[in-house]
Enzyme design. Structure first.
Site, PDB file in Angstrom:
ATOM      1  N   SER A  98       0.809  -1.218   0.000  1.00  0.00           N
ATOM      2  CA  SER A  98       0.000   0.000   0.000  1.00  0.00           C
ATOM      3  C   SER A  98       0.842   1.268   0.000  1.00  0.00           C
ATOM      4  O   SER A  98       1.940   1.290   0.568  1.00  0.00           O
ATOM      5  CB  SER A  98      -0.908   0.016   1.241  1.00  0.00           C
ATOM      6  OG  SER A  98      -1.766  -1.086   1.254  1.00  0.00           O
ATOM      7  N   HIS A 193      -7.085   0.334   6.344  1.00  0.00           N
ATOM      8  CA  HIS A 193      -6.736  -1.071   6.585  1.00  0.00           C
ATOM      9  C   HIS A 193      -6.749  -1.415   8.076  1.00  0.00           C
ATOM     10  O   HIS A 193      -7.196  -2.505   8.458  1.00  0.00           O
ATOM     11  CB  HIS A 193      -5.377  -1.387   5.971  1.00  0.00           C
ATOM     12  CG  HIS A 193      -5.389  -1.426   4.482  1.00  0.00           C
ATOM     13  ND1 HIS A 193      -6.116  -2.361   3.769  1.00  0.00           N
ATOM     14  CD2 HIS A 193      -4.794  -0.627   3.545  1.00  0.00           C
ATOM     15  CE1 HIS A 193      -5.960  -2.142   2.478  1.00  0.00           C
ATOM     16  NE2 HIS A 193      -5.167  -1.108   2.310  1.00  0.00           N
TER      17      HIS A 193
END
Length: 263
Positions: A98, A193
């Site tokens: 990410s 997340h």
């Protein structure tokens, strides 16, 4: 290379716009947790047998404009995990690769405020000294860092890269762990997340060596690990009091967590 052997793309569609996915997730099947997105995109030697894969790497999540505040990505990731577990029971690790989209802008503002009196313990004494050795006129490691960031071509100079690596990794971990908006992570991708129940796993040096990666995050990327039997517990603790779950043994994250305990 986004499609083909050892790659998957999953989309969430709605009947009102049947030809356009509202959100889609790109997945690479690998034998270990990936640290560099270019290695995924340029991989020309895919795994011969997907049943040898051990990891599913979620390396890109895209949504339609205007849906950034709608939590469809959360739904889709969990659905994808169920599908992959059913199709490929050999996969035991579900992890992201990410971006840190606001890291550089945060760092530039932070450096402006802390040039002459940098806080202690974020960066090791050795790493600070190595950075200052590159900029003799700098009286603090933060001044040296700002000078290098403002210069051209530093990403092509190996001694500068070697000195920058431990400093930028330490700052990236500090940013993810300790920089907050209320009780939540300041970084929007981290917050997404962590709120979904993932663990902060590893910060990756030169994880995205593109121009956009340099502009947004000094090329850092991060892995968030969806440890399946910890997701619900992680989510509850993060939503309740901002507790960040950690997996793996990244020394920079460990240092940031230790600093967090003292704050």
């Amino acid at each position: 290379r986004r499609l083909g052997s050892s790659r998957r793309c999953f989309g969430f569609f709605h009947r009102s716009v049947p030809m356009e996915p509202l959100v889609f997730v790109w997945v690479a099947l690998t034998d270990s947790i990936s640290s560099n997105v270019q290695s995924i995109l340029r991989d020309r030697e895919p795994m011969e047998n997907e049943h040898d894969a051990k990891c599913a790497i979620f390396y890109s999540i895209n949504s339609q404009p205007g849906l950034s505040g709608v939590d469809l990505g959360n739904f889709l990731i969990k659905r994808v995990v169920r599908v992959l577990r059913a199709d490929l029971p050999n996969i035991s690790t579900f992890c992201t690769l990410s971006p840190l989209p606001k890291f550089r802008s945060w760092l530039e503002q932070w450096l402006t405020e802390g040039l002459t009196n940098p806080p202690a313990n974020i960066v090791s004494t050795q790493a600070a000294k190595q950075l200052m050795d590159l900029v003799p006129e700098a009286t603090t490691w933060t001044m040296a860092l700002k000078h290098i960031m403002d210069s051209r071509g530093w990403t092509s100079d190996q001694p500068t890269l070697s000195a920058m690596e431990p400093v930028v990794l330490a700052l990236g971990a500090h940013y993810l762990v300790n920089v907050k908006r209320s009780n939540c992570a300041f970084d929007p991708v981290a917050n997404f997340h962590l709120r979904n129940g993932a663990c902060l796993h590893r910060v990756n040096w030169r994880g995205n060596s593109s121009y956009n990666g340099l502009r947004q995050s000094l090329e850092l990327m991060c892995n968030y690990n969806y440890v399946l039997d910890r997701i619900e517990h992680n989510n509850e603790r993060y939503v309740r009091d901002g507790t960040i779950a950690v997996s793996g043994d990244d020394p920079y994250i460990a240092r940031a967590m230790a600093l967090n305990a003292k704050l």
